[in-house]
Write a protein that holds these residues in place. Structure first.
Motif, short mmCIF file in Angstrom:
data_model
loop_
_atom_site.label_atom_id
_atom_site.label_comp_id
_atom_site.label_asym_id
_atom_site.label_seq_id
_atom_site.Cartn_x
_atom_site.Cartn_y
_atom_site.Cartn_z
N THR A 10 84.53 14.65 84.18
CA THR A 10 85.10 14.92 85.54
C THR A 10 86.52 15.24 85.68
O THR A 10 86.84 14.58 84.16
N ILE A 11 87.51 16.90 85.64
CA ILE A 11 88.50 16.64 85.30
C ILE A 11 89.38 17.21 86.30
O ILE A 11 88.78 17.24 87.84
N THR A 12 90.16 16.47 87.05
CA THR A 12 91.40 16.19 87.56
C THR A 12 92.18 16.42 88.14
O THR A 12 92.90 17.09 87.24
N LEU A 13 92.43 17.62 88.90
CA LEU A 13 93.35 18.43 88.96
C LEU A 13 94.35 18.22 90.00
O LEU A 13 93.35 18.90 90.91
N ASP A 14 95.04 18.75 90.41
CA ASP A 14 96.39 18.84 91.54
C ASP A 14 95.00 18.05 92.10
O ASP A 14 95.18 18.11 93.83
N GLY A 15 95.31 16.45 92.11
CA GLY A 15 94.77 15.47 92.62
C GLY A 15 93.15 15.94 92.79
O GLY A 15 92.50 15.11 94.39
N GLN A 16 92.75 16.58 92.84
CA GLN A 16 91.00 17.03 93.20
C GLN A 16 90.24 16.86 91.91
O GLN A 16 90.87 16.95 90.76
N ASN A 17 89.04 16.67 92.14
CA ASN A 17 88.35 16.34 90.95
C ASN A 17 87.22 17.14 90.86
O ASN A 17 86.60 18.26 92.04
N TYR A 18 87.12 18.13 89.39
CA TYR A 18 85.73 19.28 89.54
C TYR A 18 85.00 18.48 88.41
O TYR A 18 85.25 17.88 87.80
N VAL A 22 77.93 18.87 80.31
CA VAL A 22 78.50 18.17 78.73
C VAL A 22 76.97 18.70 78.70
O VAL A 22 76.04 18.65 78.58
N ILE A 23 77.20 19.92 76.97
CA ILE A 23 76.08 20.27 76.93
C ILE A 23 75.89 19.73 75.35
O ILE A 23 77.41 18.97 74.68
N VAL A 24 74.67 19.15 75.33
CA VAL A 24 74.91 18.18 73.71
C VAL A 24 74.02 19.02 72.55
O VAL A 24 73.15 19.40 73.23
N GLY A 25 73.95 19.24 71.21
CA GLY A 25 73.71 20.25 70.57
C GLY A 25 72.52 19.06 69.98
O GLY A 25 72.30 17.72 70.19
N THR A 26 71.72 20.00 68.69
CA THR A 26 70.55 19.22 68.54
C THR A 26 71.33 17.70 66.55
O THR A 26 70.52 17.10 66.96
N GLU A 27 72.28 18.59 67.55
CA GLU A 27 72.02 17.29 66.27
C GLU A 27 74.21 16.26 66.97
O GLU A 27 74.68 15.71 66.38
N GLY A 28 73.65 16.29 68.41
CA GLY A 28 74.56 15.23 68.69
C GLY A 28 76.03 15.70 69.25
O GLY A 28 76.36 15.16 69.69
N GLU A 29 76.38 17.01 68.72
CA GLU A 29 77.65 17.67 68.79
C GLU A 29 78.22 17.82 70.59
O GLU A 29 77.13 18.41 71.26
N LYS A 30 79.57 17.38 70.78
CA LYS A 30 79.03 17.45 72.27
C LYS A 30 79.80 18.80 72.97
O LYS A 30 81.39 18.35 72.31
N ALA A 31 79.64 19.23 73.98
CA ALA A 31 80.63 20.14 74.38
C ALA A 31 81.63 19.87 76.18
O ALA A 31 79.67 19.73 76.40
N ILE A 32 82.17 20.90 76.26
CA ILE A 32 82.41 20.36 77.42
C ILE A 32 82.27 21.98 77.99
O ILE A 32 83.57 23.11 77.80
N ASP A 33 81.54 22.31 79.34
CA ASP A 33 80.96 23.54 79.54
C ASP A 33 82.52 23.88 80.69
O ASP A 33 81.50 23.64 81.53
N ILE A 34 83.30 24.50 80.04
CA ILE A 34 84.17 24.84 81.16
C ILE A 34 84.07 26.69 81.19
O ILE A 34 84.85 26.95 82.31
N SER A 35 82.77 27.38 81.38
CA SER A 35 82.64 28.44 81.12
C SER A 35 83.06 28.60 83.08
O SER A 35 83.38 30.05 83.52
N LEU A 37 85.60 27.09 84.67
CA LEU A 37 87.21 26.39 84.85
C LEU A 37 87.65 27.33 85.77
O LEU A 37 87.83 26.92 86.94
N ARG A 38 88.37 28.81 85.55
CA ARG A 38 89.18 29.68 86.74
C ARG A 38 88.57 29.56 88.11
O ARG A 38 89.26 29.55 88.60
N THR A 41 89.13 26.57 89.59
CA THR A 41 90.09 25.59 89.64
C THR A 41 91.74 26.55 89.37
O THR A 41 92.56 25.79 89.75
N GLY A 42 91.10 27.78 88.74
CA GLY A 42 92.59 28.30 88.48
C GLY A 42 93.03 28.12 87.48
O GLY A 42 94.10 29.27 86.89
N TYR A 43 92.66 27.46 86.77
CA TYR A 43 92.61 27.45 85.48
C TYR A 43 91.99 27.54 84.06
O TYR A 43 91.04 27.92 84.16
N VAL A 44 93.13 27.88 83.17
CA VAL A 44 92.47 28.37 81.65
C VAL A 44 92.82 27.01 80.71
O VAL A 44 93.13 26.36 81.08
#
Ligand code: ACO
Length: 434
Positions: A10-18, A22-35, A37-38, A41-44
């Protein structure tokens, strides 16, 4: 295995939650998929130098910089360097599995079939002034292959065409590297001998004199060269591989795309460091061998000098390739009976840096380039050829990264920016230019 619940962030921007997956790779690497986002939310995001940005998912190479782990398609770099030859590793990177006997023989034979380059290519060398850097020549020569194989201009033409371009690149790169070396000496080129294995053929084209019919590469050198090429074969989303993916994403042909990868590799902060390391070690030797003086120089923020071959964007404990190379370096010099004073300086420098709080705090360790140059030099390569040898090793990795990107139909790479320039203003006539 119990199915794990997909996570969200959850990302809070300008008081709103989005919510973002979360993507997890086969070796446990974690990433937030922000594809999205823009769009949502209008943010990059802003991440100069891509220190936190995953540009792609990939099945080719896994590395853990904290633990010093490097694996290609699941196989550890230690095992590959010990037990495989370079072409087997190239096959693994490109096709996902180690080859069985028949598969290897067929791959090897296909590569041998393509080792010659068009005679006209030699004319290009006539246009380079004496002393041109091998990397500048290599970029031009690899790019020029696109002129000889116009069917490769469309990278999506067919799988068969892609395979052929891959084989041509793997087969012709050693021929071209050897030609660059021979031309730098003013010697006639030595043509490929297709009865030889990949590495022996390259060493023969490089070090045999046309008139020397007895030349045979030393098995110790063949072995060391195989190891060096394997240790450079791929390194996930490094600067040159990312360049290859970015350039290739515009659907540029694979020759031009590879030339772009070579250009990225040339820089002293990337593959060009191997040349810089040896020049640095020579300079320290010529300066009397006072290692501490150079360590102090590297620590001095008013001095732009850095210890070349030290530090890495992702390895923050040790570079597993450097460990293997250091040992290989000792082995090769011992077997060849070479006592290189530069090796002593390298060892002293490593010791001084590794016990110095500046390097400890910043987690700066020797990287793959620190010892490789000493082996290249003992084999007989001039310093200026070192980065071209890195390119020869990295080639299958670049092609594997490109294949994966093209095969998945990834979109053109096109980052955003945060504009920090002038806001709109009226045109000002700043003088009569007529
Ligand atoms: N010598 C002295 N100080 C260094 C070195 C070095 N080799 N490398 C990094 N530092 C310092 C930086 O000055 C910085 O210090 P600060 O925090 O006080 O400002 C800190 O360590 C972090 O360095 P960055 O440059 O921010 O780290 P980054 O991840 O961006 O750079 C890089 C990594 C480019 C490899 C860097 O360590 C370097 O320039 N090394 C020398 C060149 C080299 O060997 N390149 C080959 C890399 S391996 C490869 O590409 C095959």
């Amino acid at each position: 295995m119990p199915e794990s619940k997909p996570q969200n962030c959850t990302i809070t921007l300008d008081g709103q939650n989005y919510e973002f997956p979360v993507i997890v790779g086969t070796e446990g690497e974690k990433a937030i998929d922000i594809s999205k986002l823009r769009d949502t939310t209008g943010y990059v995001t802003l991440d100069v130098g891509y220190k936190n940005t995953g540009a792609t998912k990939s099945k080719i190479t896994f590395l853990d910089g904290e633990l010093g782990i490097l694996r290609h398609r699941g196989y550890s770099i230690e095992d590959l360097a010990e037990k495989a030859n370079f072409l087997e590793v190239a096959y693994l990177l490109l096709k996902g599995e180690l080859p069985n006997k028949e598969e290897f023989e067929s791959f090897d034979a296909d590569i041998r079939h393509h080792t010659l380059v068009n005679e006209d290519l030699q004319n290009i060398f006539k246009t380079f002034p004496t002393g041109s850097h091998p990397m500048g020549q290599l970029i031009a020569m690899i790019s020029s292959l696109s002129a000889y194989y116009p069917k490769a201009l469309d990278p999506n033409r067919s799988q068969e065409a892609k395979n052929r371009t891959t084989l041509r690149l793997l087969a012709k790169m050693p021929t071209i590297c050897a030609m660059i070396y021979k031309k730098s000496l003013g010697h006639p080129v030595v043509y490929p001998s297709n009865n030889l294995d990949y590495v022996s053929n390259f060493l023969t084209m490089t070090f045999k004199h046309v008139s020397d019919h007895e030349y045979q590469p030393d098995p110790v050198v063949v072995d060391a060269m195989n190891k060096l090429l394997i240790l450079h074969a791929d390194h996930e989303q490094n600067c040159s591989a990312s360049t290859v993916r970015l350039v290739g994403s515009s659907q540029a042909n694979l020759y031009a795309t590879t030339a772009a990868g070579i250009a990225a590799l040339w820089g002293p902060l990337h593959g060009g460091a191997n040349q810089e390391v040896l020049e640095m070690l020579n300079a320290i030797k010529a300066d009397g061998g006072n290692v501490q003086k150079w360590v102090d120089k590297a620590k001095d923020k008013n001095d732009s000098f850095r210890l070349m071959g030290f530090g890495h964007r992702v390895y923050k404990n040790f570079d597993p390739r450097a460990k293997i190379i250091k040992k290989a370096c000792d082995d090769v010099l011992n077997k060849l009976g070479i006592n290189d004073p530069v090796l002593e300086i390298a060892k002293k420098l490593e010791e001084a840096a590794l016990t110095d709080p500046y390097f400890i705090e910043r987690k700066l360790y020797p990287n793959v380039d620190f010892y490789s140059g000493i082996i290249y030099r003992s084999i007989g390569f001039p310093t200026e050829m070192f980065t071209a040898l890195f390119a020869l090793g990295r080639l299958p990795g670049w092609i594997a990264q490109w294949q994966e990107m093209i095969g998945e139909g990834q979109p053109i790479g096109r980052p955003r920016q945060i504009y920090t320039g002038q806001t709109p203003r009226s045109f000002v006539n700043r003088g009569d230019r007529s």
